[in-house]
Motif scaffolding. Structure first.
Motif, short mmCIF file in Angstrom:
data_model
loop_
_atom_site.label_atom_id
_atom_site.label_comp_id
_atom_site.label_asym_id
_atom_site.label_seq_id
_atom_site.Cartn_x
_atom_site.Cartn_y
_atom_site.Cartn_z
N GLU B 54 83.34 79.79 -5.42
CA GLU B 54 83.60 79.04 -4.34
C GLU B 54 82.83 77.92 -4.28
O GLU B 54 83.44 77.07 -3.55
CB GLU B 54 82.86 79.84 -3.02
N GLU B 55 82.23 77.64 -5.28
CA GLU B 55 81.80 76.18 -5.49
C GLU B 55 82.51 75.56 -6.56
O GLU B 55 82.21 74.10 -6.46
CB GLU B 55 80.19 76.30 -6.03
N ARG B 56 83.44 75.98 -7.06
CA ARG B 56 84.48 75.31 -7.78
C ARG B 56 85.19 74.52 -7.03
O ARG B 56 85.78 75.11 -6.05
CB ARG B 56 85.36 76.42 -8.85
N ASP B 57 85.21 73.12 -7.16
CA ASP B 57 85.94 72.26 -6.51
C ASP B 57 87.59 72.54 -6.09
O ASP B 57 88.07 72.57 -4.91
CB ASP B 57 85.66 70.81 -6.91
N GLU B 58 88.09 72.93 -7.22
CA GLU B 58 89.47 73.34 -7.10
C GLU B 58 89.76 74.50 -6.19
O GLU B 58 90.81 74.42 -5.60
CB GLU B 58 89.92 73.24 -8.47
N VAL B 59 88.84 75.44 -6.36
CA VAL B 59 89.00 76.68 -5.56
C VAL B 59 88.80 76.46 -4.00
O VAL B 59 89.56 76.86 -3.33
CB VAL B 59 88.16 77.83 -6.12
N TRP B 60 87.71 75.79 -4.02
CA TRP B 60 87.36 75.24 -2.42
C TRP B 60 88.50 74.63 -1.86
O TRP B 60 88.89 74.91 -0.67
CB TRP B 60 86.07 74.62 -2.50
N GLN B 61 89.09 73.46 -2.54
CA GLN B 61 90.14 72.67 -2.21
C GLN B 61 91.22 73.36 -1.46
O GLN B 61 91.98 73.08 -0.74
CB GLN B 61 90.48 71.71 -3.05
N VAL B 62 91.57 74.59 -2.18
CA VAL B 62 92.66 75.47 -1.83
C VAL B 62 92.25 76.41 -0.91
O VAL B 62 92.77 76.57 0.33
CB VAL B 62 93.35 76.21 -3.05
N ALA B 63 91.15 77.21 -1.08
CA ALA B 63 90.35 78.35 -0.21
C ALA B 63 90.34 77.83 1.34
O ALA B 63 90.69 78.77 2.44
CB ALA B 63 89.44 78.80 -0.63
N PHE B 64 89.84 76.63 1.65
CA PHE B 64 89.57 76.45 2.99
C PHE B 64 91.01 75.95 3.64
O PHE B 64 90.71 76.30 4.92
CB PHE B 64 88.59 75.23 2.92
N LEU B 65 91.97 75.81 3.08
CA LEU B 65 93.29 75.93 3.81
C LEU B 65 93.71 77.29 4.39
O LEU B 65 94.82 77.30 5.04
CB LEU B 65 94.31 75.22 2.99
N LEU B 66 92.99 78.34 3.68
CA LEU B 66 93.66 79.74 4.30
C LEU B 66 93.06 79.94 5.67
O LEU B 66 93.75 81.03 6.23
CB LEU B 66 92.87 80.50 3.71
N GLY B 67 92.21 79.15 6.30
CA GLY B 67 91.89 79.13 7.72
C GLY B 67 91.31 80.76 7.76
O GLY B 67 90.37 80.96 7.10
N GLY B 68 91.84 81.41 8.77
CA GLY B 68 91.25 82.80 9.06
C GLY B 68 90.91 83.64 8.01
O GLY B 68 90.36 84.57 7.91
N ALA B 69 92.03 83.45 6.93
CA ALA B 69 92.24 84.49 5.82
C ALA B 69 91.07 84.28 4.70
O ALA B 69 90.89 84.87 3.82
CB ALA B 69 93.45 84.40 5.25
N PHE B 70 90.36 83.01 4.90
CA PHE B 70 89.18 82.66 4.07
C PHE B 70 88.19 83.99 4.22
O PHE B 70 87.70 84.31 3.23
CB PHE B 70 88.66 81.46 4.59
#
Lengths: 157, 73
Positions: B54-70
């Motif tokens: 989760e600390e990988r910037d490229e992973v976070w930059q996509v993951a936070f767009l999942l909204g509730g699915a995060f």
């Protein structure tokens, strides 16, 4: 919470965040409501320079939100402060459950340019919110608020 | 010049995304940063394949767009 309620809650949350960010930046906030399993995200796109009395810095905001009791609550977030000229991160607050389901602070290499301010600053800990971040930027990092009544706006429910 | 009064006027300055637009942004960012589609990222995230990243910037930059699915349940 149905889709209509979710979107209404997301709109209220975005308005609150935009009001807070408007104290220091005129950039857009953008958000999206999602349908399944429910939630939204909100961000200040990119890193935005904010005016300071000293070294220029920039702020970025990203939040992921989840419905709870008719409102949207932040359950994952990144608030990042960077040195605008070197692009180095000064400090950032992260929360990314389930591994780290609490706000935690990262101090970056950009802090070296502002180490004096960091020594003076009262960095918030515990349940850190975006208004907390804005407050420390104004009070300890010389960020110039765009409104004289910034403290009242910041604490408005 | 933009004034503070204008900045605080209701929802001015807030851009609302439709669900389709949000999905398109998720897909574009996943392709740009991770070289996979948005649906594939969603599947991998739900399967726990990014646990501990989760600390990988490229992973976070996509993951936070999942909204509730995060928040996997």
């Amino acid at each position: 919470m149905n889709q209509g309620e979710l979107r209404a809650a997301a709109r209220r949350r975005a308005a609150q965040v935009h009001r807070v960010l408007s104290l220091v930046t005129d950039e857009w906030v953008r958000w999206q409501a999602t349908s399944d399993p429910g939630g939204a995200w909100l961000e200040l796109p990119g890193e935005r320079r904010i005016g300071t009395s000293g070294r220029p810095i920039a702020l970025s905001v990203q939040e992921t939100l989840s419905p709870s009791s008719g409102a949207l609550v932040v359950f994952a977030a990144r608030y990042t402060i960077v040195d605008f000229e070197t692009r180095r991160e000064i400090f950032a607050y992260h929360r990314h459950p389930p591994r780290l389901d609490r706000m935690h602070l990262h101090v970056g290499s950009g802090a070296g340019q502002l180490i004096a301010a960091l020594h003076r600053a009262h960095l918030p800990a515990g349940d850190v919110s975006l208004p907390d971040i804005i407050e420390v930027l104004v009070e300890d990092f010389g960020v110039r608020p765009l409104r004289a009544d910034w403290q009242a706006v910041l604490r408005r429910p | 010049m933009t004034t503070a009064h204008q900045l605080d006027a209701g929802n001015d300055g807030i851009r609302e995304y439709t669900c389709d637009e949000g999905e398109a942004l998720l897909d574009a960012r996943a392709r740009q940063l991770l070289g996979i589609s948005g649906p594939e990222f969603r599947r991998r995230w739900a399967a726990g394949e990014y646990d501990g990243q989760e600390e990988r910037d490229e992973v976070w930059q996509v993951a936070f767009l999942l909204g509730g699915a995060f928040k996997r349940t």
